[in-house]
Design an enzyme around this catalytic site. Sequence first.
Site, PDB file in Angstrom:
ATOM      1  N   ASP A 211       0.835  -1.198   0.000  1.00 38.29           N
ATOM      2  CA  ASP A 211       0.000   0.000   0.000  1.00 38.29           C
ATOM      3  C   ASP A 211       0.875   1.256   0.000  1.00 38.29           C
ATOM      4  O   ASP A 211       1.808   1.365   0.795  1.00 38.29           O
ATOM      5  CB  ASP A 211      -0.883  -0.030   1.254  1.00 38.29           C
ATOM      6  CG  ASP A 211      -1.931   1.056   1.255  1.00 38.29           C
ATOM      7  OD1 ASP A 211      -2.797   1.029   0.368  1.00 38.29           O
ATOM      8  OD2 ASP A 211      -1.888   1.925   2.145  1.00 38.29           O
ATOM      9  N   GLU A 277       2.005  -0.492  -4.994  1.00 40.46           N
ATOM     10  CA  GLU A 277       0.928   0.447  -5.295  1.00 40.46           C
ATOM     11  C   GLU A 277       1.494   1.842  -5.163  1.00 40.46           C
ATOM     12  O   GLU A 277       1.812   2.291  -4.066  1.00 40.46           O
ATOM     13  CB  GLU A 277      -0.253   0.308  -4.330  1.00 40.46           C
ATOM     14  CG  GLU A 277      -1.423   1.174  -4.784  1.00 40.46           C
ATOM     15  CD  GLU A 277      -2.042   2.104  -3.761  1.00 40.46           C
ATOM     16  OE1 GLU A 277      -3.158   2.578  -3.998  1.00 40.46           O
ATOM     17  OE2 GLU A 277      -1.418   2.391  -2.722  1.00 40.46           O
TER      18      GLU A 277
END
Length: 571
Positions: A211, A277
């Site tokens: 993330d 990401e």
Amino acid sequence: MTRSLGDADWWRSAVVYQIYPRSFADADGDGTGDLRGIIQHLPYLAELGVDALWISPWYPSPLLDGGYDVADYRDINPDFGTLDDARELIDSAHRLGIRMLIDLVPNHSSWDHPWFARAVADPAAPERDLYIFRDGRGPDGDEPPSNWPAVFGGSAWRRTTNPDGSPGQWYLHMFDVSQPDWDWSNPAVAEEFDSILRFWFDLGVDGFRIDVADSMAKDLALPDVPIDPRTGEPIVDKFVGSPIWDHTGVDGIHRRWRAVADSYADDPLGARVFVSEAYLTPSERLVRYVEPGRLHTTFNFDALLAEWTAQTQRNVIDATIAAHAKVGAPCTWVLSNHDNQRVATRYGKATTGSSFGPGGVITSDNGQPNMITNDEPTDIALGRRRARAAALLELALPGGAYIYQGDELGLPEVEDLPIEVLQDPIWERSGHTQKGRDGCRVPLPWSGTSAPYGFNSGSEQPWLPQPDDWAEYTVAAQERAPRSHLQLYRAALAERHRNPALGDGDLTWDELDNRDLLSFSRTPGFRCVINFGTESVSLESLSPGATVLLHSGDPDSGVLGADEAVWLSVG
Ligand code: GLC
């Protein structure tokens, strides 16, 4: 059914299915999805033909940012199940030949994390050094330590209150106020994350989606960011040299994780992998994250955000392939995820994405390269037709691909969720100007003709309400319809497994006079053509003697209609 887990390079061409666990399937009937719901539907995923699952955060969390606010990195949210359920899910998926990726959220924890709770409760607690606490500016320290803006709106700093009731230091939160940023300059944080990686690798996960992989390191001298002349506010762009994003320090963090993953190379499951990401554009900037020794693959936001036009799609494909080839990493292709408007809805609007110029994706007026604020009217039939063509395009391109749960059903965005059910922190933090991302997170419809459409069997309604007109979108309905979205996805993934031309490798463009068509070939004997124009084109004239493998429109029509794609077997 038992399938092999494939070779060590499986990740170079994997089709990864993203599960948002709250919304996939609810086995215990409380209105929230859970791990047993996923276990029950593993046969569905095996039949769909995906190679891996990526499960959005499943950890204990107050769910103030849908689980991206982690309170305990080594356990499962009790609403979703237990660690035993996680073990069973990992083992069952592996038996079906499906790899398992989970989400790592290393930039911030939840404010419910016990270390943060201690850090807030006591200014002298050693845990304070694990997060970024600073005195405020101004005579009374009542101004934030820097002008940094939070991604979800407002300042990235929040002031604390000391135990005696006096105003205290401020802490940094680049996202929601409930998500305090870790201080990665403290070696104890890096050690903790090594240990978290090992915990899950030892349990059998095949890798992590990282993330906000460009966020952990920051310039802790806290220089202000420039003011955006368009808005008069601090700029949120990830400009080169930003003190917040894509700081040089993330390189070392990635390499450290890579060493942990590589230490599993001799394990029966093989080396473990990372997906980054990071909204970073252009591709040259992004692919530094997948240089040798760093992460394995990157989620391709340029592709997700690209307009549905022949020129933009071609530009983004060329730029992606060229940049990845330079570092030897495989490309990934992406149509949507849990943060963006569903593709079937987005492609039915006048604005289908952002144009792709030499500098990468052109961002919107507020500098945010995302489409969540697009509330133009939607022609859903057009959007679904394009989404089918886009699926054949993305699954034919070299490298790996991502499918966000429900996109295989052509689910639309739920654009009219009532204000009172909204859960995304963006709604509050934007001062009620942006509804946020709940519309793509509505629980999946499995069967039946009314809510909860088989999502759960209990009396509780799903945590977000499903529309009244979703009966035609259910898995059961689409299994009965030979030309449904689901059947197209199943056929495409089966062909991908069968056809040696697909997956990792390269492509050659077929240069055509008709600029509305994109056409490329892959060896041996494969061709994909997409029609972005408004006129139908005869297939025989396009490729004499070719056999149609798959058609996003009517395979018996003999033509490639507007917004349709075809896979051909050529001699
Ligand atoms: C990532 C996630 C998003 C989350 C944010 C903060 O962008 O995909 O859902 O809100 O990080 O963790």
